[in-house]
Design a protein around this motif. Structure first.
Motif, PDB file in Angstrom:
ATOM      1  N   PHE A  27       0.804  -1.216   0.000  1.00 37.39           N
ATOM      2  CA  PHE A  27       0.000   0.000   0.000  1.00 37.39           C
ATOM      3  C   PHE A  27       0.836   1.265   0.000  1.00 37.39           C
ATOM      4  O   PHE A  27       0.580   2.179  -0.767  1.00 37.39           O
ATOM      5  N   VAL A  28       1.812   1.347   0.912  1.00 40.36           N
ATOM      6  CA  VAL A  28       2.584   2.574   1.071  1.00 40.36           C
ATOM      7  C   VAL A  28       4.070   2.242   1.048  1.00 40.36           C
ATOM      8  O   VAL A  28       4.558   1.510   1.911  1.00 40.36           O
ATOM      9  N   PRO A  29       4.789   2.761   0.043  1.00 43.55           N
ATOM     10  CA  PRO A  29       6.238   2.562   0.058  1.00 43.55           C
ATOM     11  C   PRO A  29       6.848   3.353   1.212  1.00 43.55           C
ATOM     12  O   PRO A  29       6.292   4.359   1.636  1.00 43.55           O
ATOM     13  N   GLY A  30       7.960   2.905   1.712  1.00 45.13           N
ATOM     14  CA  GLY A  30       8.611   3.602   2.814  1.00 45.13           C
ATOM     15  C   GLY A  30       9.748   2.766   3.365  1.00 45.13           C
ATOM     16  O   GLY A  30      10.293   1.915   2.685  1.00 45.13           O
ATOM     17  N   TYR A  31      10.082   3.011   4.622  1.00 45.23           N
ATOM     18  CA  TYR A  31      11.231   2.322   5.209  1.00 45.23           C
ATOM     19  C   TYR A  31      10.799   1.185   6.129  1.00 45.23           C
ATOM     20  O   TYR A  31       9.699   1.168   6.663  1.00 45.23           O
ATOM     21  N   THR A  32      11.723   0.248   6.260  1.00 46.18           N
ATOM     22  CA  THR A  32      11.647  -0.761   7.316  1.00 46.18           C
ATOM     23  C   THR A  32      13.015  -0.738   7.978  1.00 46.18           C
ATOM     24  O   THR A  32      14.017  -0.427   7.345  1.00 46.18           O
ATOM     25  N   ASP A  33      13.062  -1.018   9.257  1.00 42.80           N
ATOM     26  CA  ASP A  33      14.361  -1.106   9.908  1.00 42.80           C
ATOM     27  C   ASP A  33      14.369  -2.317  10.823  1.00 42.80           C
ATOM     28  O   ASP A  33      13.337  -2.711  11.355  1.00 42.80           O
ATOM     29  N   ASN A  34      15.550  -2.897  10.934  1.00 41.27           N
ATOM     30  CA  ASN A  34      15.737  -4.087  11.763  1.00 41.27           C
ATOM     31  C   ASN A  34      17.005  -3.941  12.579  1.00 41.27           C
ATOM     32  O   ASN A  34      18.012  -3.439  12.081  1.00 41.27           O
ATOM     33  N   GLN A  35      16.947  -4.402  13.797  1.00 41.77           N
ATOM     34  CA  GLN A  35      18.145  -4.444  14.625  1.00 41.77           C
ATOM     35  C   GLN A  35      18.848  -5.751  14.316  1.00 41.77           C
ATOM     36  O   GLN A  35      18.285  -6.828  14.442  1.00 41.77           O
ATOM     37  N   LEU A  36      20.111  -5.651  13.869  1.00 47.68           N
ATOM     38  CA  LEU A  36      20.885  -6.825  13.477  1.00 47.68           C
ATOM     39  C   LEU A  36      21.737  -7.363  14.614  1.00 47.68           C
ATOM     40  O   LEU A  36      22.054  -8.546  14.648  1.00 47.68           O
ATOM     41  N   GLY A  37      22.134  -6.497  15.504  1.00 50.99           N
ATOM     42  CA  GLY A  37      22.989  -6.866  16.629  1.00 50.99           C
ATOM     43  C   GLY A  37      22.749  -5.887  17.759  1.00 50.99           C
ATOM     44  O   GLY A  37      21.822  -5.075  17.721  1.00 50.99           O
TER      45      GLY A  37
END
Length: 166
Positions: A27-37
């Protein structure tokens, strides 16, 4: 038919214009963020056309600055940055229209038909993602890195740009 496809394509392209905000898949382009460490993160921002890629880098740096400040810190270092592209094909189908006449003479029916086929078309469009991996730094870690980024400076420099793209 071509006009309808063109209008639909324009609507799709305008709806997919990249903006700054969280992604809502489909629906809406945008950001995703993930904690890797413990102190490392990845930001993925996109579903954008190649013309938008310079904006994606700014969005990712701004988001990295937000995350850094949310952690109560000021500095971060970029560990990796890349783009990922995809090409999609939009196909318009072929259409066939048939016109005809019929006449009856005695016990015999005569039918004349003409069929016209209009060929479909395929249009390729490209889209992509900008991916930024970064590490949030404690003050004691600053001397270990040559290119440290000040999140406060990034946010101040990009504030007007980001606000205009929300």
């Amino acid at each position: 038919m071509k006009v309808v496809v063109s209008v639909l394509l324009l609507l799709i392209l305008s709806a997919c214009s990249v903006h700054y905000g969280p992604r809502v898949p489909g629906f809406v382009p945008g950001y995703t963020d993930n904690q890797l460490g413990e102190s490392t993160y990845q930001i993925k921002i996109g579903e954008a056309w190649p013309k938008d890629w310079p904006d994606l880098e700014k969005f990712a740096m701004y988001r990295a600055s937000e995350i850094t400040q949310e952690r109560g810190l000021r500095y971060f270092v970029v560990t990796s940055a890349s783009t990922q592209t995809s090409t999609y094909t939009i196909n318009t189908p072929t259409t066939t229209s048939t016109t005809g006449t019929a006449r009856v003479s005695g016990n015999t029916a005569y039918i004349n038909t003409t069929s016209t086929t209009t060929g479909g078309s395929a249009t390729n469009i490209s889209g992509g993602w900008y991916i930024l991996d970064f590490k949030v730094l404690k003050d004691s870690d600053l001397s270990n890195y040559a290119r440290v980024i000040d999140s406060e400076s990034v946010m101040a420099d990009l504030k007007y740009f980001i606000d205009s793209r929300r």
